[in-house]
Design a protein around this motif. Structure first.
Motif, short mmCIF file in Angstrom:
data_model
loop_
_atom_site.label_atom_id
_atom_site.label_comp_id
_atom_site.label_asym_id
_atom_site.label_seq_id
_atom_site.Cartn_x
_atom_site.Cartn_y
_atom_site.Cartn_z
N SER A 1 -16.84 9.34 39.96
CA SER A 1 -17.99 9.95 39.30
C SER A 1 -17.57 11.09 38.40
O SER A 1 -18.07 11.25 37.26
N ILE A 2 -16.69 11.93 38.90
CA ILE A 2 -16.22 13.08 38.11
C ILE A 2 -15.49 12.61 36.85
O ILE A 2 -15.72 13.11 35.74
N CYS A 3 -14.63 11.63 37.04
CA CYS A 3 -13.88 11.10 35.88
C CYS A 3 -14.82 10.48 34.86
O CYS A 3 -14.66 10.67 33.65
N LEU A 4 -15.80 9.72 35.34
CA LEU A 4 -16.76 9.08 34.41
C LEU A 4 -17.63 10.12 33.71
O LEU A 4 -17.96 9.98 32.53
N LEU A 5 -18.00 11.19 34.45
CA LEU A 5 -18.87 12.21 33.87
C LEU A 5 -18.20 12.91 32.69
O LEU A 5 -18.85 13.15 31.66
N LEU A 6 -16.94 13.22 32.86
CA LEU A 6 -16.24 13.88 31.75
C LEU A 6 -16.18 12.99 30.51
O LEU A 6 -16.39 13.46 29.39
N GLN A 7 -15.89 11.71 30.72
CA GLN A 7 -15.85 10.79 29.58
C GLN A 7 -17.25 10.62 28.98
O GLN A 7 -17.41 10.53 27.76
N PHE A 8 -18.26 10.61 29.85
CA PHE A 8 -19.63 10.45 29.37
C PHE A 8 -20.05 11.63 28.50
O PHE A 8 -20.68 11.46 27.44
N ILE A 9 -19.70 12.85 28.95
CA ILE A 9 -20.04 14.06 28.18
C ILE A 9 -19.36 14.00 26.80
O ILE A 9 -19.97 14.31 25.77
N LEU A 10 -18.10 13.56 26.81
CA LEU A 10 -17.36 13.46 25.53
C LEU A 10 -18.02 12.46 24.59
O LEU A 10 -18.22 12.73 23.40
N CYS A 11 -18.42 11.30 25.12
CA CYS A 11 -19.02 10.25 24.29
C CYS A 11 -20.40 10.66 23.77
O CYS A 11 -20.75 10.40 22.61
N VAL A 12 -21.19 11.30 24.63
CA VAL A 12 -22.52 11.75 24.20
C VAL A 12 -22.41 12.80 23.10
O VAL A 12 -23.16 12.77 22.11
N THR A 13 -21.49 13.72 23.28
CA THR A 13 -21.27 14.73 22.24
C THR A 13 -20.86 14.09 20.92
O THR A 13 -21.33 14.47 19.84
N TRP A 14 -19.98 13.12 21.02
CA TRP A 14 -19.50 12.40 19.83
C TRP A 14 -20.66 11.71 19.12
O TRP A 14 -20.86 11.87 17.91
N LEU A 15 -21.43 10.95 19.88
CA LEU A 15 -22.53 10.19 19.27
C LEU A 15 -23.65 11.09 18.78
O LEU A 15 -24.44 10.68 17.91
N SER A 16 -23.72 12.28 19.28
CA SER A 16 -24.79 13.18 18.86
C SER A 16 -24.48 13.89 17.55
O SER A 16 -25.37 14.11 16.71
N PHE A 17 -23.24 14.25 17.36
CA PHE A 17 -22.89 15.07 16.20
C PHE A 17 -22.24 14.27 15.07
O PHE A 17 -22.58 14.48 13.90
N GLU A 18 -21.31 13.43 15.34
CA GLU A 18 -20.66 12.63 14.30
C GLU A 18 -20.54 11.19 14.78
O GLU A 18 -19.45 10.72 15.12
N PRO A 19 -21.63 10.46 14.80
CA PRO A 19 -21.60 9.09 15.34
C PRO A 19 -20.88 8.14 14.39
O PRO A 19 -20.86 8.33 13.17
N PRO A 20 -20.31 7.09 14.91
CA PRO A 20 -19.71 6.05 14.07
C PRO A 20 -20.78 5.36 13.22
O PRO A 20 -21.95 5.32 13.59
N PHE A 21 -20.37 4.82 12.10
CA PHE A 21 -21.31 4.15 11.21
C PHE A 21 -20.59 3.03 10.46
O PHE A 21 -19.35 3.01 10.36
#
Length: 805
Positions: free
Chosen positions: A666-686
């Motif tokens: 859970s801890i490992c997944l949470l860190l990756q999840f936070i990173l991905c959400v931040t990525w998709l929120s500010f500079e998402p792929p297009f």
């Protein structure tokens, strides 16, 4: 000089005629019983004199022109010498056999005008003097552009166009025939040098170039012909414009024949375009195919009648004088005689161009006198609306009517003068052609008529032109061959613009016309064809399911996703076995499910990259692989804790419970999840259309938005794998019955090897192959875990199954 008696009232016209002595044939072509030869008839200057006589005779017989007035003339032979021309003009102004400046002593008929001179240089001098006295001068053959300056020469008129128009006509002829590389040769006098300068300017305007420009030195006996012909012979220009008179052209032609110059096309100015020089058979090979401008041809009815009688040695019945006996040795003319049977180069009576110009000049003066004579007091143009006295008028008074003269010839041609004293510019384009009998003919193949509508000023029928090469196609005269589409003309340094190199268009540019000076860039979504002559739509590239690479990867992904499911089925079937229990059954099942999703997530990279796919595919890949590696990390840590918990007095037994594994995941997944959400929120792929990587293609690809976020996500996976590898490596020698730590070590080693190799491979690949490299890395790393982690276990399970009774 002729003195002609005139009555009851007469006017005189002064004329200068050149190149022969009048006294030799004073009775030539007078109405008499004698018959003269055809050659004598056609001497150019004799024709001009006789044209003057016939014009006057025609006018004097026409009571509607000048009733009760007889026109006469005095003729001076200048022998083509300037001093004789000047002397004759001054004698006319003086009225004596010797000239006295500013003094006139004459009686009898007033002098109306001067006809001449035929040489431009002479006319410039005469017009300068005549202009002082406002004495009318009408030239029949002086074409120099200088004489169009009506401020310097206010009393000068001419019945031939200015060389300004001839030069433009010659330039249009050269350009129309697509000759861009021509040589120029001109006499070193006003006619030649001014004319060739105007021609050169017109050629430059049209984009043509001059290969050489040589002067015919009239002060040299040989006219500098050896040097000029050497230049002509060695030049790459196939076309040579000769701007001179026939007298100056003769030595050039003689030298060309001597040096055996062939393959050159001569373009003639009107000074020699209809010259009788063509009668010399030794020049036939040189002159055949010559093309040039000539004064518009015309016919004089009386002229043709006399010519006919002389040519066929006959008399028309209408000429029979009943008071005189008929010469029985002379046959009667029928008018049906065949002119072609004469086999003579001079038999084209419609080609008497300079002669017709003299005839026109006489009619100009006569019509001006007619307008003066018809004037009524009270309606006149002069002071107090008075008219000039036809019996005693001033030169400037006739000059007024000459400026406004306007009439039509029998041919329908209208004669008038512009503000510069120039007539309408009309030329015939003539081609010198050898007849089957070997005679040279002047064939009209077009016209240059400044009075015509703009679209019809220059007309020519190239199919009727005969070239000296014998071919129907127009000869080529260029410094450099035409550049085909796909190339542009690069000028050679220090050479004329017509000399260039054909350079291929740069990448992404085309030229769709011949001889383009520049190339044009294709639109962003188009690319040149192989010939670089047209822009075609760019090929759209992406990793498609239809192409072999995409099909292979898609099939491999789909097939591979079933392998973990099959293994999971084995684990469910044999979950009671020691090996399954020893390998943390719940984590193994979760790991197998995540591996199946790892295989399936690669399908999101194949096919048309839709915007929604671009948005989530990297995040999905990161989350699924984080789950997979987290499970392995949890298994590794649990192995270590389980060994350490077995030691006496250890407090780690409570850390070996299942919730510990789930907390790590859970801890490992949470860190990756936070990173991905931040990525998709500010500079998402297009989705983007990449035309930079491969300009000839439109690469449909998913821009990761933030490369930093992508590499952080991938780096985080690497970090988890590295931790698992290190921990497993350190625990590889623990007393584990099934060597779980060793399998984890090999699997993480293979996993890391794949993704470390992926980094340089992805950076060096382009387009769809970058995507293919990531798909391959996903499949390879997933297979590495499946093989290293579960292949030994499956082998043991199958072995035990087969060994059980």
């Amino acid at each position: 000089m002729f003195n002609v008696k005139i009555s009851p009232f007469s006017l005189n016209i002064y004329s200068t005629v050149y190149s022969f002595h009048l006294q030799q044939k004073v009775n030539f072509l007078l109405v008499s019983k004698k018959t003269e030869s055809v050659v004598g008839f056609l001497h150019p200057k004799e024709r001009e004199l006789q044209a003057l006589r016939f014009a006057l005779d025609e006018i004097n017989k026409n009571a509607e022109i000048l009733p009760n007035i007889t026109l006469g003339f005095r003729a001076y032979d200048s022998c083509a010498l300037l001093q004789y021309d000047l002397e004759g003009a001054l004698q006319i102004l003086t009225g004596l056999d010797r000239h006295i400046p500013n003094y006139r002593c004459s009686s009898g008929a007033p002098l109306s005008s001067i006809i001449g001179s035929a040489i431009s240089t002479h006319s410039v001098l005469l017009a300068s003097i005549m202009g002082i006295y406002n004495f009318p001068q009408v030239s029949h053959f002086s074409t120099s552009a200088i004489l169009s300056d009506h401020i310097r020469f206010p009393s000068f008129f001419r019945t031939v166009p200015s060389d300004i128009f001839q030069s433009k006509g010659l330039a249009d002829l050269v350009v129309h025939l697509r000759w861009t590389w021509v040589g120029l040769v001109a006499s070193d006098n006003d006619y030649g040098q001014l004319g060739i300068q105007l021609l050169q300017q017109e050629l430059f305007k049209a984009g043509a170039c001059v290969a050489f420009n040589e002067k015919i030195l009239t002060s040299y006996p040989d006219r500098n012909a050896p040097h000029i012909v050497k230049i002509i012979k060695t030049s790459t220009a196939k076309v040579v414009v000769l701007y001179a008179t026939d007298f100056d052209v003769g030595p050039i032609l003689k030298e060309m024949a001597k040096q055996n110059v062939t393959g050159k096309i001569l373009v003639a100015s009107e000074g020699w375009s209809t010259s009788t020089i063509s009668s010399l058979g030794k020049f036939s090979a040189l002159l055949n195919g010559t093309i040039g401008l000539a004064l518009q041809s015309g016919t004089t009815p009386a002229w043709i009648k006399i010519f006919w009688e002389l040519a066929f040695i006959c008399r028309f019945t209408s000429d029979k004088n009943e008071s005189e006996p008929w010469d029985t040795n002379v046959k009667e003319c029928t008018g049906s005689e065949n002119l072609e049977n004469l086999q003579n180069v001079y038999n084209d009576v419609s080609n008497l161009r300079s002669t017709y110009s003299v005839y026109t000049a006489i009619l100009v003066v006569a019509n001006a006198l007619k307008d003066m004579n018809n004037c009524k007091n009270g309606e006149g143009p002069f002071s107090k609306r008075l008219c000039a006295d036809i019996k005693d008028f001033k030169p400037w008074q006739l000059l007024y009517y000459l400026k406004k003269v306007r009439f039509k010839l029998n041919s329908g041609k209208e004669v008038y003068f512009d503000k510069n004293g120039d007539p309408p510019a009309v030329y015939d384009i003539v081609n010198w052609q050898l007849s089957p009998t070997g005679n040279m003919r002047y064939v009209k193949v077009g016209s240059f008529d400044m009075t015509a509508p703009p679209d019809n000023i220059f007309t020519i029928n190239t199919s009727s032109i005969q070239w000296n090469s014998g071919e129907n196609e127009v000869p080529i005269s260029v410094c450099s061959k035409s550049c085909p589409p796909g190339f542009w003309k690069a000028a050679r340094r220090g050479e004329p613009v017509c000399c260039y190199d054909c350079v291929p268009c740069p990448q992404g540019e085309i030229s769709n016309q011949t001889d383009s000076f520049t190339c044009i860039k294709c639109p962003w979504d188009m690319w040149p064809n192989p010939e670089k002559s047209n822009c075609l739509p760019k090929v759209i590239e992406y990793l498609s399911y239809e192409e072999p690479l995409g099909t292979t990867l898609a099939c491999t992904s789909t097939f591979s996703s079933f392998v973990p499911v099959i293994i999971l089925k084995f684990f469910l079937q044999f979950k009671a076995t020691p090996i399954v229990k020893a390998n943390n059954y719940s984590l193994s099942c979760l790991l197998l499910l995540s591996l199946s999703f790892c295989f399936l997530c690669s399908l999101m990279f194949i096919g048309f990259p839709k915007p929604e796919n671009c948005l989530v595919r990297q995040a999905a890949f990161g989350m699924v692989f984080s789950l997979c590696v987290s499970c392995i990390l949890a298994k590794t840590i649990m192995v270590v804790f389980a060994f350490m918990a077995t030691k006496p007095g250890s407090n780690l037994k409570k850390w070996t419970s299942p919730w510990m594994s789930y907390m790590i995941i859970s801890i490992c997944l949470l860190l990756q999840f936070i990173l991905c959400v931040t990525w998709l929120s500010f500079e998402p792929p297009f989705l983007e259309k990449n035309i930079v990587t491969q300009p000839r293609l439109i690469i449909l690809q998913c821009n990761e938005g933030s490369p930093t976020a992508f590499w952080c996500m991938l780096g985080y996976l690497g970090l988890l794998a590295t931790i698992s590898f290190v921990v497993a490596f350190l625990a590889r020698k623990l007393p584990d019955s099934f060597n779980e730590a060793k399998y984890i070590t090999f699997s993480m080693l293979a996993f890391l090897s794949v993704w470390v190799s992926y980094i340089p491979a992805s950076l060096s690949s382009q387009g769809k192959y970058t995507v293919a490299m990531e798909v391959f890395a996903i499949l390879a790393s997933s297979w590495a875990i499946v093989f290293c982690m579960f292949a030994p276990k499956c082998f043991i399970i199958l072995t035990l199954k087969n060994n059980c009774p």
